[in-house]
Design a protein around this motif. Structure first.
Motif, PDB file in Angstrom:
ATOM      1  N   TYR A  36       0.809  -1.218   0.000  1.00 52.56           N
ATOM      2  CA  TYR A  36       0.000   0.000   0.000  1.00 52.56           C
ATOM      3  C   TYR A  36       0.841   1.266   0.000  1.00 52.56           C
ATOM      4  N   SER A  63      -6.930   4.834  -0.320  1.00 50.22           N
ATOM      5  CA  SER A  63      -7.381   3.815   0.624  1.00 50.22           C
ATOM      6  C   SER A  63      -8.690   3.177   0.165  1.00 50.22           C
ATOM      7  N   ASP A  64      -9.572   3.945  -0.483  1.00 45.30           N
ATOM      8  CA  ASP A  64     -10.820   3.384  -1.007  1.00 45.30           C
ATOM      9  C   ASP A  64     -10.534   2.326  -2.063  1.00 45.30           C
ATOM     10  N   PHE A  66      -7.710   0.618  -2.353  1.00 45.99           N
ATOM     11  CA  PHE A  66      -7.048  -0.516  -1.702  1.00 45.99           C
ATOM     12  C   PHE A  66      -8.077  -1.448  -1.059  1.00 45.99           C
ATOM     13  N   VAL A  67      -9.040  -0.874  -0.370  1.00 47.04           N
ATOM     14  CA  VAL A  67     -10.070  -1.689   0.272  1.00 47.04           C
ATOM     15  C   VAL A  67     -10.920  -2.413  -0.769  1.00 47.04           C
ATOM     16  N   VAL A 115      -4.760  -6.200   4.450  1.00 48.24           N
ATOM     17  CA  VAL A 115      -5.522  -5.049   4.934  1.00 48.24           C
ATOM     18  C   VAL A 115      -5.214  -4.785   6.395  1.00 48.24           C
ATOM     19  N   SER A 118      -1.799  -3.228   6.814  1.00 48.12           N
ATOM     20  CA  SER A 118      -1.790  -1.835   6.380  1.00 48.12           C
ATOM     21  C   SER A 118      -2.599  -0.954   7.319  1.00 48.12           C
ATOM     22  N   ALA A 119      -3.682  -1.504   7.880  1.00 53.89           N
ATOM     23  CA  ALA A 119      -4.518  -0.719   8.789  1.00 53.89           C
ATOM     24  C   ALA A 119      -3.767  -0.364  10.059  1.00 53.89           C
ATOM     25  N   THR A 122      -1.379   2.463   8.814  1.00 55.23           N
ATOM     26  CA  THR A 122      -1.942   3.587   8.065  1.00 55.23           C
ATOM     27  C   THR A 122      -3.394   3.797   8.464  1.00 55.23           C
ATOM     28  N   GLU A 124      -5.785   5.720   7.451  1.00 54.52           N
ATOM     29  CA  GLU A 124      -6.814   5.851   6.418  1.00 54.52           C
ATOM     30  C   GLU A 124      -7.291   4.500   5.915  1.00 54.52           C
ATOM     31  N   VAL A 125      -6.401   3.490   5.901  1.00 54.10           N
ATOM     32  CA  VAL A 125      -6.813   2.153   5.475  1.00 54.10           C
ATOM     33  C   VAL A 125      -7.752   1.544   6.508  1.00 54.10           C
ATOM     34  N   MET A 129     -11.563   0.438   5.694  1.00 54.50           N
ATOM     35  CA  MET A 129     -11.976  -0.951   5.834  1.00 54.50           C
ATOM     36  C   MET A 129     -13.082  -1.099   6.859  1.00 54.50           C
TER      37      MET A 129
END
Length: 199
Positions: A36, A63-64, A66-67, A115, A118-119, A122, A124-125, A129
Motif C-alpha cells: 500500500y 485507501s478506497d 485498496f479496500v 488489509v 496496512s490498517a 496507516t 486511512e486504510v 476498511m
C-alpha cells in the motif's frame, strides 16, 4: 500516445469497456507488487491506461481503492445472503463462522492479512476498511437501537480474534477448534447484535 488514446484515457470508456474494472485490476497488480505505502494513484492509472483523475473519479482516496481490491466479499455475496436469512438467535454464531471461513480461505485470508497489516500502520486504510465492514455486513445484522455501537463492538471483537488467531498466532487461540471459538465468542457477538446493552 495518440490523440485518440489521450482522449480515451481522460474519460469513461464507451462500448463494452469496463473502466472501473480495469482500474481495480491494475490496482491489484500494483498493490500486490509494492504494497500500500509504496503504491501511487499515478502508477495505478498508468498501469490501467487512464488519467489519474479518472481513478479519483471512481475512488476518491487511495485507501478506497485498496479496500476495494482487498475486500473479502461483496455485499450481495451468497454467504452474506445466507447469514441474513438465519434466525436472529443464531446470528452471533453465523457471523463468527463466516469470519473464520474468510480468514481461512487462501485467497480472502491473504487479502485480509494485507488489509490488517496496512490498517495497523496507516489510519486511512483502517478507517476505510471499517466503513466497508460496517456498511456491507455488520450494520445489516444488528438491532436498530444503538446500531452504530452494536456494529462497532462486533467489528472490533472479530478484528481482535483475527489478530490473535491468524497474525500473532496466540496459543491456544491459534489452534482452537471452531466449536471452541463459537462457545467463546458467539454469545458475546449475539449480545452485541441483538441483546440488551444496558447492563
Amino acid at each position: 500516445m495518440t490523440p485518440q488514446e489521450r482522449a480515451r484515457s481522460r474519460g469513461p470508456r464507451g462500448g463494452d469497456s469496463d473502466t472501473r474494472g480495469d482500474i481495480v485490476a491494475a490496482a491489484t497488480r500494483v498493490f500486490g507488487e509494492k504494497g500500500y505505502a509504496a503504491s501511487s494513484v499515478r502508477e495505478i492509472a498508468r498501469t490501467a491506461g487512464v488519467d489519474p483523475a479518472l481513478v479519483r473519479h471512481y475512488f476518491p482516496a487511495k485507501s478506497d481503492l485498496f479496500v476495494e481490491v482487498m475486500r473479502p466479499l461483496a455485499e450481495n455475496d451468497e454467504r452474506v445472503v445466507a447469514l441474513l436469512a438465519l434466525p436472529r438467535e443464531r446470528l452471533g454464531d453465523g457471523l463468527l463462522r463466516l469470519a473464520l471461513d474468510l480468514w481461512e480461505d487462501p485467497v480472502t485470508g491473504a487479502r485480509m492479512r494485507a488489509v490488517l497489516a496496512s490498517a495497523v500502520s496507516t489510519h486511512e486504510v483502517g478507517a476505510a476498511m471499517a466503513g466497508v465492514m460496517m456498511r456491507d455486513l455488520v450494520l445489516r445484522l444488528v438491532r436498530e437501537d444503538r446500531a452504530p455501537e452494536r456494529a462497532a463492538a462486533c467489528a472490533t471483537q472479530l478484528t481482535g480474534l483475527a489478530l490473535g488467531r491468524y497474525v500473532l498466532e496466540v496459543p491456544p487461540l491459534a489452534t482452537a477448534s471452531r466449536d471452541t471459538l463459537s462457545a467463546l465468542y458467539a454469545p458475546t457477538l449475539q449480545r452485541y447484535l441483538d441483546g440488551d446493552l444496558s447492563g
